[in-house]
Design a protein around this motif. Structure first.
Motif, short mmCIF file in Angstrom:
data_model
loop_
_atom_site.label_atom_id
_atom_site.label_comp_id
_atom_site.label_asym_id
_atom_site.label_seq_id
_atom_site.Cartn_x
_atom_site.Cartn_y
_atom_site.Cartn_z
N UNK A 65 16.94 26.37 -29.81
CA UNK A 65 17.47 27.39 -28.88
C UNK A 65 18.14 28.56 -29.59
N UNK A 66 18.57 28.36 -30.84
CA UNK A 66 19.19 29.45 -31.61
C UNK A 66 18.16 30.41 -32.18
N UNK A 67 16.98 29.89 -32.50
CA UNK A 67 15.97 30.64 -33.24
C UNK A 67 15.51 31.86 -32.44
N UNK A 68 15.50 33.01 -33.11
CA UNK A 68 15.12 34.27 -32.46
C UNK A 68 13.86 34.82 -33.13
N UNK A 69 12.67 34.50 -32.60
CA UNK A 69 11.43 35.01 -33.20
C UNK A 69 11.38 36.53 -33.16
N UNK A 70 10.62 37.10 -34.07
CA UNK A 70 10.55 38.56 -34.15
C UNK A 70 9.76 39.15 -32.99
N UNK A 71 10.15 40.35 -32.61
CA UNK A 71 9.48 41.07 -31.53
C UNK A 71 8.31 41.86 -32.09
N UNK A 72 7.27 42.03 -31.27
CA UNK A 72 6.09 42.78 -31.71
C UNK A 72 6.46 44.23 -32.03
N UNK A 73 7.19 44.88 -31.15
CA UNK A 73 7.52 46.29 -31.34
C UNK A 73 8.88 46.40 -32.02
N UNK A 74 8.87 46.19 -33.32
CA UNK A 74 10.10 46.25 -34.11
C UNK A 74 9.78 46.83 -35.47
N UNK A 75 10.82 47.11 -36.24
CA UNK A 75 10.64 47.66 -37.59
C UNK A 75 11.76 47.13 -38.46
N UNK A 76 11.77 47.50 -39.73
CA UNK A 76 12.75 46.92 -40.66
C UNK A 76 14.19 47.19 -40.22
N UNK A 77 14.41 48.32 -39.59
CA UNK A 77 15.76 48.62 -39.13
C UNK A 77 16.23 47.71 -38.02
N UNK A 78 15.27 47.13 -37.30
CA UNK A 78 15.62 46.21 -36.21
C UNK A 78 16.35 44.99 -36.74
N UNK A 79 16.08 44.63 -37.99
CA UNK A 79 16.58 43.37 -38.54
C UNK A 79 17.71 43.55 -39.55
N UNK A 80 18.32 44.73 -39.52
CA UNK A 80 19.56 44.92 -40.23
C UNK A 80 19.45 45.27 -41.71
N UNK A 81 20.56 45.78 -42.23
CA UNK A 81 20.66 46.15 -43.64
C UNK A 81 21.80 45.34 -44.25
N UNK A 82 21.45 44.41 -45.11
CA UNK A 82 22.43 43.54 -45.76
C UNK A 82 22.85 44.11 -47.10
N UNK A 83 24.09 43.83 -47.47
CA UNK A 83 24.58 44.15 -48.81
C UNK A 83 25.08 42.86 -49.45
N UNK A 84 24.60 42.61 -50.66
CA UNK A 84 25.04 41.45 -51.44
C UNK A 84 25.87 41.97 -52.61
N UNK A 85 27.15 41.58 -52.65
CA UNK A 85 28.09 42.10 -53.65
C UNK A 85 28.48 40.98 -54.61
N UNK A 86 28.32 41.23 -55.90
CA UNK A 86 28.72 40.22 -56.86
C UNK A 86 28.17 40.51 -58.24
N UNK A 87 28.18 39.48 -59.08
CA UNK A 87 27.62 39.60 -60.41
C UNK A 87 28.62 40.06 -61.45
#
Length: 511
Positions: free
Chosen positions: A233-255
């Motif tokens: 019930x948590x799983x959110x399959x991707x929508x047909x009419x979507x693009x990369x911006x639909x799924x967010x911009x992550x930042x990974x900080x470290x190293x």
């Protein structure tokens, strides 16, 4: 699936008896019939010696009733009543009389009796103590348990291994039955999943004895077992009419110098979990390695060469994961503290980010609410303090979560996600995942899920499950010893595909 306490299970029994208008003896007979059906379907009348060790409470009553069914179907059995008290439950006595009516006389064991002879080819049914055990077994009973454990016979425990309390660590680990298999009535027990207590059974399985569904559905529990039915019930399959911006911009900080690989793993996992865009923020020394190893990500760098001294992100990310491989230099601690004052949305904090919080707990007030913390055991200890046992650890984690309004992922064989007074126990994963970088992968996956719009708690629960599932798929070809963190990443896609396969109901009830 809810994980009930012993007192809640007793209440479920009472509720069922009243609502269904049955006797407690009838409910015990249901349990015994389920036990027999499980054994009979596997043994098919095989002529193997079955030793049934039964206490004098309701757990023992289950064992005595089971003995009757086995006897009536021609099995070679020996029944022992472990006579550890003068008190006997009513339903135990009813079933003992039924056994005697069939001219089957149990052997009563006490402190003066010699120990029964058991061969490695025999089967032991352990029905000595149940979930209500509230004191250490008497010395002679403890000696009997040690005798059972040393027999090398297959041990089937009824509901819970005898000598194992349901709400604390055992008084003495040598005085707990080491079960080959546990048949747990209706629901699993929390002790099956904790490092100190989970070692007392190899496998467990649920037997549905018909406890009333109204009680099971409406009763709130402190812990929930997370399997496929809870995840779907948590799983959110991707929508047909979507693009990369639909799924967010992550930042990974470290190293830091020599530890850029941690960011590489987290960034790659973040992408593979479904984040639309990923930017890594690292010191200058990590620029070339990240640009060449993961061409799909973008890279921002600090002016410092070997460690982070300032965190400056020129856009507003959808999700942030921070801490892996970052180090705890003074300038990095200062940069992390300044970063926390600026960030407004929930973030994922791992590794050195957690170590900095432990060193400077005054920074906790600046951590955004409902942020996800993913400590390994030592990092957790630095945050919440030492604990006396696993139950104390959980209570300390809950208190920390309540005080700081954060989500804590307690990593382990059954990782437990804690938010305030509730815990979510994971069912995926395997020993092959005890490898360098596995935690960095988890941080990246949770960050990637948050970028796609999963709420922080949901992202943590789902991320832990998916991470373990990817490890389970990966270990099927790599084996435990050879599975690497990068192998977990390579199987994130396969884990998603596994979610889409038709469920196997039998395996959902067996671990």
């Amino acid at each position: 699936m809810k994980i009930f306490t012993a007192s809640q299970i007793y209440e479920a029994d009472k509720f069922t008896i009243n609502k269904q208008q049955i006797t407690s003896d009838a409910l015990m007979e249901r349990a015994a019939t389920k036990l027999f059906d499980w054994m009979h379907s596997r043994l098919q009348g095989a002529q193997v010696k079955i030793h049934l060790f039964c206490g004098i409470g309701n757990n023992g009553g289950d064992g005595v009733a089971l003995a009757r069914h086995l006897h009536e179907h021609g099995y070679d059995i020996a029944v022992y009543v472990v006579n550890y008290s003068e008190k006997r439950s009513k339903d135990f006595l009813i079933n003992l009389d039924r056994l005697k009516e069939r001219k089957l006389w149990p052997e009563f064991l006490d402190s003066d009796c010699s120990l029964p002879e058991i061969t490695p080819n025999d089967i032991i049914v352990d029905a000595i103590f149940g979930i209500g055990l509230n004191r250490a077994p008497d010395a002679w009973v403890a000696n009997l348990i040690k005798h059972l454990n040393s027999s090398s016979a297959f041990v089937l425990s009824v509901d819970i291994p005898s000598g194992l309390p349901s709400n604390r660590s055992p008084w003495d680990g040598e005085h707990v039955v080491r079960a080959s298999y546990v048949l747990s009535f209706q629901v699993p027990k929390l002790v099956f999943f904790l490092p100190e207590t989970g070692v007392y059974q190899n496998q467990w399985e649920i037997l549905d004895i018909g406890l009333d569904s109204e009680f099971l559905v409406k009763t709130d529990t402190d812990y929930e077992l997370i399997g496929r039915p809870e995840i779907m019930p948590m799983y959110r399959p991707r929508l047909k009419f979507s693009h990369k911006g639909t799924y967010g911009h992550s930042v990974i900080i470290g190293g830091s110098y020599g530890k850029i690989g941690a960011v590489q793993l987290a960034s790659n996992a973040c992408l593979s979990a479904g984040s639309g865009l990923v930017t890594a923020f690292v010191p200058e020394c990590g620029y070339h390695s990240l640009q060449t190893s993961i061409p799909e990500i973008m890279v921002l760098t600090d002016d410092a060469d070997d460690s982070i001294s300032e965190i400056d992100i020129p856009f507003v990310p959808t999700a942030i994961g921070v801490g892996m491989g970052m180090g705890t230099k003074d300038e990095t601690i200062k940069a992390f503290g300044s970063f926390l004052k600026k960030v407004e949305t929930s973030i994922v904090i791992d590794a050195d980010g957690l170590n900095i919080l432990a060193k400077q707990p005054n920074l906790l007030k600046d951590v955004p609410k409902q942020s996800v913390l993913t400590p390994h055991p030592k990092e957790l200890e630095r945050l919440i303090g030492k604990w006396k046992d696993d139950f104390d650890k959980l209570e300390k984690a809950k208190s920390f979560s309540m005080k700081n309004d954060c989500i804590i992922v307690i990593k382990g064989a059954h990782s437990i996600t804690v938010y305030k007074d509730k815990g979510f126990v994971n069912t995926t994963g395997n020993p092959g995942m005890a490898t360098a970088g596995s935690g960095d992968v988890l941080t990246g996956m949770i960050t990637g899920l948050m970028a796609q719009g999963y709420a922080p708690l949901q992202a943590a629960i789902f991320g832990v499950y998916l991470h373990g599932l990817a490890g389970d798929v990966g270990v099927s070809t790599a084996g435990y010893e050879a599975l690497k963190a990068s192998g977990i990443i390579e199987n994130i896609g396969n884990a998603y595909m596994e979610l889409l396969r038709p469920p196997n109901k039998e395996n959902e009830e067996k671990v």
